[in-house]
Design an enzyme around this catalytic site. Structure first.
Site, mmCIF file in Angstrom:
data_model
loop_
_atom_site.group_PDB
_atom_site.id
_atom_site.type_symbol
_atom_site.label_atom_id
_atom_site.label_comp_id
_atom_site.label_asym_id
_atom_site.label_seq_id
_atom_site.Cartn_x
_atom_site.Cartn_y
_atom_site.Cartn_z
ATOM 1 N N GLU A 408 0.839 -1.208 0.000
ATOM 2 C CA GLU A 408 0.000 0.000 0.000
ATOM 3 C C GLU A 408 0.870 1.252 0.000
ATOM 4 O OE1 GLU A 408 -2.944 -0.423 3.121
ATOM 5 O OE2 GLU A 408 -3.897 -2.066 2.062
ATOM 6 N N GLU A 495 -3.936 -9.005 -0.165
ATOM 7 C CA GLU A 495 -4.441 -8.788 1.192
ATOM 8 C C GLU A 495 -5.959 -8.650 1.126
ATOM 9 O OE1 GLU A 495 -2.142 -5.978 3.549
ATOM 10 O OE2 GLU A 495 -3.932 -5.487 4.704
HETATM 11 C C1 GAL Z 1 -4.137 -2.912 5.440
HETATM 12 C C2 GAL Z 1 -2.637 -2.769 5.646
HETATM 13 C C3 GAL Z 1 -2.174 -3.623 6.812
HETATM 14 C C4 GAL Z 1 -3.044 -3.395 7.999
HETATM 15 C C5 GAL Z 1 -4.473 -3.672 7.660
HETATM 16 C C6 GAL Z 1 -5.355 -3.474 8.868
HETATM 17 O O1 GAL Z 1 -4.645 -1.931 4.603
HETATM 18 O O2 GAL Z 1 -1.940 -3.179 4.502
HETATM 19 O O3 GAL Z 1 -0.828 -3.303 7.113
HETATM 20 O O4 GAL Z 1 -2.885 -2.080 8.384
HETATM 21 O O5 GAL Z 1 -4.867 -2.815 6.623
HETATM 22 O O6 GAL Z 1 -6.587 -4.015 8.693
#
Ligand code: GAL
Length: 792
Positions: A408, A495
């Protein structure tokens, strides 16, 4: 010849001392003795005013000094001596006998520091100043100190460079039953004259039999390092796969004038890994759907200090759940973590950065431009060095199937983003022609100004999609629009939401909502992903709860199906039911202790991979249900079938049952037979503490996990028992800590007293010497329990 020695014991440590503590004569007599790996943040309970903030888990940071005395009387004039640090968080300055010999900023990278010119041979002092005082600098718990191993490396003047041997499969030729390997070896000449060196590689199978040899020679000017390459064939290779993660040993010998001068041993696996725009991820040319989980590096009680025992247990649980992939979020892991992944057959996405030049805000919305510390501080000057080290260090791990250059990254939506992406991706391609590169992009197709630019996505080998369903216009369509617009795009869910929450909490008040709905979001994504080959799979956020990224009063984030203590939550069996095809899963929730709620409806949920399930309350049939997902005719479907299954399109079953004390019984049916039975009973009050150690014998320095439960008069575990437990140890061992998985319990993990959560508590004990050890657990009003083991 090379020697590599463990350099982890006998260190002295002090926190927040002013001035220079590196000198030989410095008085360190009052310092604390520590053994590495050491994370000083674990020695303090979370504090609301800690400058690490919620991101860093309210941990104590600061500046720490380490010192260690050692003698090296037998070092020859021609020898080089160096120290290899697998990880120091962060900003580490390394001194030898008062002289600065090295520095390493990024807290998650590895570094080798040459001591040769500063050694005095009799008594030497190495000192390390670790500066983790600029806070907040991490969006999750980072730990502080020398939290990974240190190794003393001695070589001759002509030697292999650190992480100099790189071996991969060039290609696998099933019709000829051979594979061709490509082996590179980077050799350095630190002597004063030119050298004509040779390198010989021998590949040994699991029984130690040599299955192929190859050799090359290099001409090395003084002070020069040069790469060599060989390309041997291996007949009848046993390929590394998820089910059979077979490993070979590669022994690489450097020879000068016919004499061996250095030898390096690497563990390797033979496999190919590729991503395809139509077929998804291909391991050895065959489609494998990635059922992956993201993990941060903390181990709960042990903090960031890497302990193989902790990770063997945790990864073993994930494997049994059917998980076959790990994303190292968002930094290179301890090399021993990758060793475990190699052995257990995980498909790893190895990631280098959480930020490039634009720093993320560590406490709030991280796209805000508020000033924050972080690894962006080192990006411009050290990004190439850091990335190159990761690529070389982790190259030989067959488990690593994909490099990730970022998570991100705010530059995904800025003009410079593509330029930086290409800079990093080119380094990956230069160092490794065998693996593809991704970056975990978020806000794909979002309307905000933070959306990932199309140019950014299009420049990647594999596009990593974070939270593909998060943006309104993607909630139903997921990857379809991009597949339509960019048919040659390779796609991975880098993710996506997992299923977490507080273990044993059926109140419906947590982030994941009511327990009967908690899996729905993942179910929708999984139904999509499993039935589209072009999506390589998913890495979910997260596999295990982690420290940091939280708000007071909590120390961590409950994002996974396993808590920080390593106890499965109910969602564990949900994942197991859809992912693990080798075992029958039949799991019922919630517990059946609803005193005072007689006659009220309780939703009873079942996670199963049986075809249908019959549920009984006190031997009366409540009903029989089965699955119909996906609909008839789908490919590679739920339960691999083309069949028609019953009643629900969800991946879990639910019945409304009026509560009455007694027994819930589920019978799982397959092919017309009951193949599994699960019962949940109303229990009495807890009257005994029960404790089970995973082993009876330990080596000194080793950890043992002891799992506690609390049983009623009839010996049944009481699922809602939450007593305060005391731990006492007799014999040569120490309590590393106890954990119930409750992230709102802010007491020190190492305290000898802790409250259980939902019927469970974990104790982690380390053997400190040889002999009999007795660990006794007691709780008020209960029979205590003693666990014995022997340390040798
Ligand atoms: C994502 C991020 C992770 C964590 C997660 C929390 O967007 O890549 O590092 O922060 O959200 O839910």
């Amino acid at each position: 010849m090379r020697t590599e020695t463990d350099f982890n014991s006998g260190w002295l440590f002090a926190l927040n001392l002013e001035g220079d503590c590196a000198g030989i004569g410095f008085d360190d007599s009052s310092w604390q003795t520590v053994t590495l790996p050491h994370d000083w943040s674990t020695e303090y309970a979370p504090r609301q005013d800690a400058p690490t903030g919620g991101g860093g888990g309210f941990a104590t940071a600061g500046v720490g000094w380490y010192r260690k005395r050692f003698s090296l009387t037998d070092v020859g004039a021609e020898e080089r001596v160096s120290l290899r640090f697998d990880g120091v968080y962060m900003d580490a300055t390394i001194y030898c006998n008062g002289k600065r010999v090295g520095w390493h900023g990024y807290g998650y990278g590895s570094v080798t520091v040459d001591l040769t010119d500063s050694l005095v041979f009799e008594e030497n002092v190495v000192a390390v100043r670790v500066d983790n005082s600029h806070q907040p600098n991490s969006r999750w718990y980072s730990g502080s100190g020398i939290y990974r191993r240190v190794t003393l490396v001695r070589t001759g003047q002509v030697h292999m460079e650190p992480w100099g041997v790189r071996c991969c499969a060039n290609g696998i030729y099933p019709t000829r039953n051979t594979t061709s390997l490509q082996i590179r070896a980077l050799i350095r000449n630190d002597s004063g004259s030119p050298v004509h060196a040779g390198v010989i590689h021998r590949l040994l199978d699991g029984e130690g039999q040599c299955v192929c040899t190859s050799g090359a020679s290099v001409w090395l000017e003084p002070g020069e390092a040069s790469d060599s390459m060989t390309r041997p064939n291996v007949a009848s290779p046993r390929l590394w796969t998820v089910e059979d993660p077979y490993l070979y040993t590669l022994v690489s010998t450097v020879v000068v004038d016919g004499e061996p001068v250095d030898e390096v041993t690497s563990r390797v696996g033979i496999r190919t890994a590729a991503f395809d725009c139509d077929r998804g991820f291909l391991l050895n040319g065959e489609r494998v759907k990635i059922k992956g989980m993201c993990l941060h590096q903390d181990g709960g009680i042990t903090g960031a200090a890497f302990r193989p025992e902790v990770w063997r247990r945790r990864l073993g649980l994930l494997r049994n759940m059917g998980c076959n992939g790990i994303r190292c979020a968002h930094n290179p892991p301890d090399p021993q973590f990758l060793d475990l992944c190699d052995e257990m057959g995980f498909l790893v996405m190895d990631e280098i950065f959480d930020e490039w030049m634009l720093s993320k805000n560590k406490t709030d919305n991280y796209y805000s431009q508020a000033f924050a510390y972080g690894s962006s501080r080192y990006f411009e000057r050290y990004a190439e060095e850091e990335l190159t080290t990761m690529l070389r260090r982790d190259f030989n791990h067959p488990s690593v199937i994909l490099w990730s250059i970022g998570n991100e990254i705010p530059e995904q939506s800025s003009l410079d983003g593509v330029k930086l992406l290409k800079f990093l991706q080119d380094i990956c391609h230069r160092e490794d022609a065998s693996r593809m590169v991704t970056s975990a992009c978020d806000n794909i197709a979002a309307v905000e100004d933070i959306r990932t630019l199309r140019e950014f996505e299009n420049a990647l080998d594999v596009v990593g999609y974070n939270y593909v369903g998060r943006w309104r216009e993607r909630a139903e369509t997921f990857y379809d629009e991009d597949r339509h617009e960019f048919p040659s795009r390779r796609m991975i869910g880098s993710e996506n939401p997992s299923v977490g929450g507080r273990r044993g909490d059926y109140s419906g008040r947590g982030f994941f909502g009511h327990y009967a709905d908690a899996t729905l979001q993942h179910e929708a994504l999984w139904r999509y992903t499993v039935s589209r080959d072009f999506v390589a799979g998913d890495y979910l956020w997260t596999g295990i709860d982690y420290l940091g990224e939280t708000r007071w009063p909590a120390r961590g984030a409950a994002c996974g199906p396993i808590d920080t203590a390593g106890f499965p939550k109910d969602a564990y069996w949900y994942f197991k039911s859809i992912w693990n095809k080798d075992e029958i899963t039949l799991h019922l929730l919630p517990h059946w202790n609803w005193r005072g709620q007689e006659g009220q409806f309780v939703e009873v949920v079942c996670y199963t991979n049986c075809e249908r399930v019959s549920l009984y309350i006190n031997d009366r049939l409540v009903g029989t249900k089965g699955f119909e997902c996906p609909r008839f005719g789908a490919v590679n479907a739920w339960n691999e079938g083309f069949g028609r299954f019953r009643t629900t399109n969800d991946l879990h079953l639910v019945w409304d049952v009026p509560y009455e004390p007694g027994t819930l019984r589920a019978e799982g049916w397959m092919n017309g037979q009951v193949v599994a039975v699960e019962t949940v009973e109303t229990t009495g009050r807890a009257v005994s503490v029960e404790a089970a150690a995973e082993r009876e014998k330990l080596r000194v320095g080793e950890l043992v996990h002891i799992e506690l439960s609390f049983t009623d008069e009839r010996g049944r575990p009481v699922p809602d028992a939450e007593p305060e437990v005391r731990c006492e140890i007799a014999g040569p061992a120490r309590l590393v800590g106890m954990d119930s998985g409750d992230l709102t319990d802010l007491s020190l993990y190492s305290s000898p007293q802790r409250k259980a959560l939902a019927g469970r508590l974990l104790a982690l004990v380390e053997a400190t010497g040889c002999g009999e050890v007795a660990v006794t657990f007691s709780a008020e009003g209960m029979r205590e329990k003693t666990v014995d083991f022997f340390a040798e």
